[in-house]
Write an enzyme that holds these catalytic residues in place. Sequence first.
Site, short mmCIF file in Angstrom:
data_model
loop_
_atom_site.label_atom_id
_atom_site.label_comp_id
_atom_site.label_asym_id
_atom_site.label_seq_id
_atom_site.Cartn_x
_atom_site.Cartn_y
_atom_site.Cartn_z
N LYS A 57 0.69 -1.03 -0.18
CA LYS A 57 -0.02 -0.08 -0.04
C LYS A 57 1.02 1.27 -0.21
O LYS A 57 1.98 1.27 0.65
CB LYS A 57 -0.70 0.11 1.29
CG LYS A 57 -2.19 0.76 1.22
CD LYS A 57 -3.11 0.09 0.23
CE LYS A 57 -4.36 0.69 -0.08
NZ LYS A 57 -5.35 -0.26 -0.46
P1 NAD Z 1 -12.90 7.69 -2.77
O1 NAD Z 1 -12.01 8.58 -2.50
O2 NAD Z 1 -13.19 7.44 -4.14
O3 NAD Z 1 -14.10 7.72 -2.06
C1 NAD Z 1 -14.31 7.68 -0.41
C2 NAD Z 1 -15.60 8.41 -0.05
O4 NAD Z 1 -15.79 8.11 1.24
C3 NAD Z 1 -16.06 9.51 -0.48
O5 NAD Z 1 -17.41 9.80 -1.11
C4 NAD Z 1 -15.68 10.51 0.87
O6 NAD Z 1 -16.53 11.58 0.81
C5 NAD Z 1 -16.30 9.39 1.66
N1 NAD Z 1 -16.26 9.78 3.07
C6 NAD Z 1 -14.97 10.06 3.65
N2 NAD Z 1 -15.17 10.22 5.11
C7 NAD Z 1 -16.43 10.01 5.26
C8 NAD Z 1 -17.22 9.85 6.39
N3 NAD Z 1 -16.63 10.10 7.71
N4 NAD Z 1 -18.57 9.78 6.30
C9 NAD Z 1 -19.23 9.30 5.12
N5 NAD Z 1 -18.53 9.15 3.99
C10 NAD Z 1 -17.04 9.51 4.31
O7 NAD Z 1 -12.24 6.29 -2.12
P2 NAD Z 1 -12.67 4.77 -2.75
O8 NAD Z 1 -11.67 4.37 -3.75
O9 NAD Z 1 -14.10 4.69 -3.15
O10 NAD Z 1 -12.35 3.90 -1.43
C11 NAD Z 1 -13.24 3.74 -0.42
C12 NAD Z 1 -12.75 2.59 0.62
O11 NAD Z 1 -12.88 1.30 -0.34
C13 NAD Z 1 -11.55 2.57 1.22
O12 NAD Z 1 -11.51 2.05 2.37
C14 NAD Z 1 -10.62 1.77 0.12
O13 NAD Z 1 -9.30 1.52 0.66
C15 NAD Z 1 -11.52 0.84 -0.21
N6 NAD Z 1 -11.34 0.07 -1.52
C16 NAD Z 1 -11.09 0.73 -2.61
C17 NAD Z 1 -10.99 0.30 -3.82
C18 NAD Z 1 -10.67 0.86 -4.92
O14 NAD Z 1 -10.61 0.02 -6.27
N7 NAD Z 1 -10.88 2.08 -5.36
C19 NAD Z 1 -10.79 -1.16 -3.83
C20 NAD Z 1 -10.75 -2.07 -2.55
C21 NAD Z 1 -10.93 -1.11 -1.60
#
Ligand code: NAD
Length: 425
Positions: free
Chosen positions: A118
Amino acid sequence: MSIMVPSTTPALITPGRQALDSALHQLDQAAAHLGLDDGLRTMLATPRRSLTVSVPVRREDGRLDVVQGYRVQHNVSRGPAKGGLRFHPGTDIHEVTALAMWMTWKCALVGIPYGGAKGGVAVDPAGLTTRELERLTRRYVSEIMPLIGPEKDIPAPDVGTDEQTMAWVMDTYSVSAGYSVPGVVTGKPMTLGGSLGRTGATSRGVQIAALAALGRSPEGVTVAVQGFGKVGALAAQYLSDAGCKVVAVSDVTGAVYRAAGLDVARLRAYAAETGGVRGFHQADALSHEDLFELDVDVLVPAALEGVITEANAPRIRARLVVEGANGPTTPGADEILAANGTLVVPDILANAGGVIVSYLEWVQNMQAYAWSSGEIELKLRDLMLNAFTEVKSLAAERGLTMRQAAHVIGVGRVAEAHQMRGLYP
Ligand code: NAD
């Protein structure tokens, strides 16, 4: 020159430290179940390589800021390290280590030949211009250059990064190599060797896992989604497309609720235009906390770690929690949910669709070949459902939660790889 270095006061328990404690607790449980000796357990508890870098960024007004960046390779026994790159002001070395560890187990669980890694930069991307973000990304990549490469460690998007970030990573690496190296990063734009199906892959995986766990028709099943970013917004969309009623979603700007079901496509367009879900006219406002306590069938946390805790777990009424985010549930909350009969599909299974299609993108890059979206979808579904069935069967057979079973499988495979390879020298 101003220094934007996050506090490293040793006494402070950061959310990152809590995430790492959760990851270590899960590892300990799996190691005990597998009967691993202390030496092997300690090896699996410690990352193979951790790099902390200072990243100087020239701001538009001429100032120089310095931010902290990290890249952690937790394990490389089963293949090159693989894992996302996060831009978030709260990220620290502990959080990045926890996320790298979960990547190791996730790749082993779904049977793809990677170790876990990561990366993170402690910065709020919303506070930077596009040119500042580009300079930051390129400098960070040049600082971690010795670690990454298509055969060594392959970054991908995570919180606060996207395809554009990945395009800059690929370009910076390629300029240094002297030729184009698309396989150094996944989640790239299609025009640079990205894969069909990668954008929605994590969310598609969440949908597949949720429907498999429901075990009944999704028609009318009520869903609440925390986080409306890359994972949450499309998870809401795909669940809604499948017939579920998405009644609530939240993002950093606020939460919205509609008992009759939200029009997710309209809400996505609204959030894209206004920067968030807050104020969506076809719904009522809701507090962030209340979203977790709604009487829904399915709760999908898809934002950050440590949001389901011992404080709110007793009030969670969802019958099924499908973890789109990494590490959203603390170990204490896990016990409460299990005691209350809530089924939790754990992160390392539920959100594995992203790394599965990242793997498919990398394979296509290494072969200079492209698969159709149908082929990608089929492979994604197969790998997700195989892993789901394995976890479900082991959990039933040994009386484990799905998280415990998923860790027993993932940790067990990595331990076996260590043992077969032996220790050098
Ligand atoms: P992103 O930055 O695209 O979206 C994050 C979202 O969370 C945003 O809408 C933000 O406004 C919201 N957020 C942040 N703090 C918040 C809170 N306190 N209350 C409500 N909403 C809140 O990120 P992402 O890529 O969608 O990742 C989200 C999660 O999924 C993370 O844990 C990441 O590690 C995991 N993940 C992502 C991927 C990927 O392919 N992008 C793959 C596996 C896991």
